[in-house]
Design a protein around this motif. Sequence first.
Motif, PDB file in Angstrom:
ATOM      1  N   MET A   1       0.809  -1.208   0.000  1.00 41.10           N
ATOM      2  CA  MET A   1       0.000   0.000   0.000  1.00 41.10           C
ATOM      3  C   MET A   1       0.851   1.270   0.000  1.00 41.10           C
ATOM      4  SD  MET A   1      -3.129   1.066   2.583  1.00 41.10           S
ATOM      5  CE  MET A   1      -4.116  -0.290   1.968  1.00 41.10           C
ATOM      6  N   TYR A   2       2.050   1.192   0.582  1.00 39.33           N
ATOM      7  CA  TYR A   2       2.891   2.386   0.700  1.00 39.33           C
ATOM      8  C   TYR A   2       4.196   2.222  -0.076  1.00 39.33           C
ATOM      9  CZ  TYR A   2      -0.148   3.389   4.698  1.00 39.33           C
ATOM     10  OH  TYR A   2      -1.240   3.626   5.499  1.00 39.33           O
ATOM     11  N   ASN A   3       4.605   3.296  -0.763  1.00 38.81           N
ATOM     12  CA  ASN A   3       5.923   3.354  -1.380  1.00 38.81           C
ATOM     13  C   ASN A   3       6.954   3.922  -0.420  1.00 38.81           C
ATOM     14  OD1 ASN A   3       3.894   4.100  -3.936  1.00 38.81           O
ATOM     15  ND2 ASN A   3       5.498   2.612  -4.409  1.00 38.81           N
ATOM     16  N   TYR A   4       6.505   4.777   0.490  1.00 38.77           N
ATOM     17  CA  TYR A   4       7.418   5.346   1.487  1.00 38.77           C
ATOM     18  C   TYR A   4       6.628   5.703   2.739  1.00 38.77           C
ATOM     19  CZ  TYR A   4       5.561  10.033   0.545  1.00 38.77           C
ATOM     20  OH  TYR A   4       4.726  11.123   0.432  1.00 38.77           O
TER      21      TYR A   4
ATOM     22  N   ASP B   1      12.048  19.653  16.760  1.00 41.43           N
ATOM     23  CA  ASP B   1      12.361  18.858  17.960  1.00 41.43           C
ATOM     24  C   ASP B   1      11.791  17.445  17.875  1.00 41.43           C
ATOM     25  OD1 ASP B   1      13.629  21.090  19.122  1.00 41.43           O
ATOM     26  OD2 ASP B   1      11.710  21.838  19.860  1.00 41.43           O
ATOM     27  N   MET B   2      11.893  16.832  16.706  1.00 40.77           N
ATOM     28  CA  MET B   2      11.422  15.463  16.498  1.00 40.77           C
ATOM     29  C   MET B   2      12.480  14.674  15.732  1.00 40.77           C
ATOM     30  SD  MET B   2       7.410  15.740  15.326  1.00 40.77           S
ATOM     31  CE  MET B   2       7.345  13.946  15.075  1.00 40.77           C
ATOM     32  N   ASP B   3      12.549  13.387  16.014  1.00 44.24           N
ATOM     33  CA  ASP B   3      13.354  12.482  15.209  1.00 44.24           C
ATOM     34  C   ASP B   3      12.403  11.739  14.282  1.00 44.24           C
ATOM     35  OD1 ASP B   3      15.729  13.180  16.439  1.00 44.24           O
ATOM     36  OD2 ASP B   3      15.608  11.581  17.930  1.00 44.24           O
ATOM     37  N   VAL B   4      12.490  12.053  12.989  1.00 45.71           N
ATOM     38  CA  VAL B   4      11.610  11.443  11.991  1.00 45.71           C
ATOM     39  C   VAL B   4      12.469  10.755  10.939  1.00 45.71           C
ATOM     40  CG1 VAL B   4       9.833  11.842  10.247  1.00 45.71           C
ATOM     41  CG2 VAL B   4       9.813  13.168  12.366  1.00 45.71           C
ATOM     42  N   TYR B   5      12.128   9.511  10.629  1.00 45.15           N
ATOM     43  CA  TYR B   5      12.890   8.725   9.675  1.00 45.15           C
ATOM     44  C   TYR B   5      12.070   8.458   8.417  1.00 45.15           C
ATOM     45  CZ  TYR B   5      15.725   7.651  13.827  1.00 45.15           C
ATOM     46  OH  TYR B   5      16.495   7.733  14.955  1.00 45.15           O
ATOM     47  N   LEU B   6      12.727   8.559   7.277  1.00 43.25           N
ATOM     48  CA  LEU B   6      12.123   8.201   5.999  1.00 43.25           C
ATOM     49  C   LEU B   6      12.531   6.774   5.667  1.00 43.25           C
ATOM     50  CD1 LEU B   6      10.786   8.736   3.195  1.00 43.25           C
ATOM     51  CD2 LEU B   6      12.978   9.717   2.474  1.00 43.25           C
ATOM     52  N   VAL B   7      11.540   5.911   5.417  1.00 42.48           N
ATOM     53  CA  VAL B   7      11.829   4.520   5.060  1.00 42.48           C
ATOM     54  C   VAL B   7      11.050   4.139   3.812  1.00 42.48           C
ATOM     55  CG1 VAL B   7      12.190   3.937   7.489  1.00 42.48           C
ATOM     56  CG2 VAL B   7       9.968   3.493   6.446  1.00 42.48           C
ATOM     57  N   PHE B   8      11.529   3.074   3.163  1.00 40.95           N
ATOM     58  CA  PHE B   8      10.854   2.526   1.986  1.00 40.95           C
ATOM     59  C   PHE B   8      10.541   1.053   2.276  1.00 40.95           C
ATOM     60  CE2 PHE B   8      13.878   5.798   0.564  1.00 40.95           C
ATOM     61  CZ  PHE B   8      12.981   6.713   0.016  1.00 40.95           C
ATOM     62  N   PRO B   9       9.268   0.660   2.228  1.00 39.77           N
ATOM     63  CA  PRO B   9       8.889  -0.718   2.567  1.00 39.77           C
ATOM     64  C   PRO B   9       9.587  -1.762   1.708  1.00 39.77           C
ATOM     65  CG  PRO B   9       6.963   0.686   2.570  1.00 39.77           C
ATOM     66  CD  PRO B   9       8.093   1.519   2.005  1.00 39.77           C
TER      67      PRO B   9
ATOM     68  N   ASP C   1      12.591   4.478  -8.798  1.00 45.33           N
ATOM     69  CA  ASP C   1      13.369   5.689  -9.106  1.00 45.33           C
ATOM     70  C   ASP C   1      12.825   6.899  -8.370  1.00 45.33           C
ATOM     71  OD1 ASP C   1      15.034   4.273 -10.761  1.00 45.33           O
ATOM     72  OD2 ASP C   1      13.982   4.822 -12.610  1.00 45.33           O
ATOM     73  N   LEU C   2      11.529   6.869  -8.055  1.00 45.73           N
ATOM     74  CA  LEU C   2      10.927   8.003  -7.358  1.00 45.73           C
ATOM     75  C   LEU C   2      11.428   8.133  -5.923  1.00 45.73           C
ATOM     76  CD1 LEU C   2       7.226   7.884  -8.615  1.00 45.73           C
ATOM     77  CD2 LEU C   2       9.035   9.482  -9.268  1.00 45.73           C
ATOM     78  N   ASN C   3      12.010   7.075  -5.372  1.00 42.19           N
ATOM     79  CA  ASN C   3      12.566   7.175  -4.023  1.00 42.19           C
ATOM     80  C   ASN C   3      13.678   8.221  -3.973  1.00 42.19           C
ATOM     81  OD1 ASN C   3      10.839   5.108  -3.384  1.00 42.19           O
ATOM     82  ND2 ASN C   3      12.420   3.532  -3.278  1.00 42.19           N
ATOM     83  N   LEU C   4      14.589   8.137  -4.928  1.00 42.64           N
ATOM     84  CA  LEU C   4      15.687   9.108  -4.985  1.00 42.64           C
ATOM     85  C   LEU C   4      15.166  10.499  -5.326  1.00 42.64           C
ATOM     86  CD1 LEU C   4      18.509   7.071  -6.799  1.00 42.64           C
ATOM     87  CD2 LEU C   4      18.249   7.546  -4.359  1.00 42.64           C
ATOM     88  N   LYS C   5      14.159  10.547  -6.196  1.00 45.57           N
ATOM     89  CA  LYS C   5      13.582  11.839  -6.544  1.00 45.57           C
ATOM     90  C   LYS C   5      12.909  12.478  -5.330  1.00 45.57           C
ATOM     91  CE  LYS C   5      12.807  10.594 -11.415  1.00 45.57           C
ATOM     92  NZ  LYS C   5      13.838  11.494 -11.984  1.00 45.57           N
ATOM     93  N   LEU C   6      12.275  11.655  -4.488  1.00 41.23           N
ATOM     94  CA  LEU C   6      11.658  12.182  -3.269  1.00 41.23           C
ATOM     95  C   LEU C   6      12.717  12.745  -2.325  1.00 41.23           C
ATOM     96  CD1 LEU C   6       9.168  12.565  -1.417  1.00 41.23           C
ATOM     97  CD2 LEU C   6       9.643  10.284  -0.494  1.00 41.23           C
TER      98      LEU C   6
END
Length: 217
Positions: free
Chosen positions: A129-132, A191-199, A206-211
């Motif tokens: 369902m999710y790309n990121y 003041d938050m620790d937020v992580y970007l992940v890819f399932p 290719d859109l991961n790098l573009k994001l």
Amino acid sequence: MTDSDQVKETLSAEKCNKPPMTFRQKLFFFKDYYLVKVLLVLLALVFVSLFIRDAYKNSKTIYTGGTVGFDLFEDKYDLLMDGFINYLGDDYTGKKVQFGGNALMVPEGQEYERNNIETAFVAQVNAGMYNYLFMTKKEFEYFADVDIYQDISYIRNDPDYSDLEFVTGFEGKTSGIKLSDKVLSKFGLSDMDVYLVFPVKQDKNDLNLKLINYLYS
């Protein structure tokens, strides 16, 4: 007769002597032990079915994201939808990206146990369902053992992304990127620790790098 055979005979005798449950007792037993689990599985299936139906009917949607453990202000959603499409340029004219908000949010007026919401979330991730996803540090660490994060060592090893702060997940794999204060400020966060992940169920899009380039531009 062996001890094992004696145990089997004893268990069989106890089972035969136990009076059968009435229909009412069966209903209560099902309600107490299985009802919530069945409803959550059905809920997950509904989400997945709706997602698949939408993807089938609207092939223009090419990229989908969400948050885990927090939500963005709704006026910031556009940054990850039309804003991102506009950044991608003319090659993506007519295409759409979707952003779904907090995947762990309980619908208003509903009551679900935390573990049931988690089960539905993991089912959605495994269904593609999710790309990121943007995750709080707490939720990233909590779900790390489930091994739902794509190994992004290929990004970490790329000199163009050497300035990013990477984090590890299951078995020490490079699994996420800690967003910088500059990126957080774009979403009205601090003041938050937020992580970007890819399932892990998704391909190396290719859109991961573009994001990433878009967020840090």
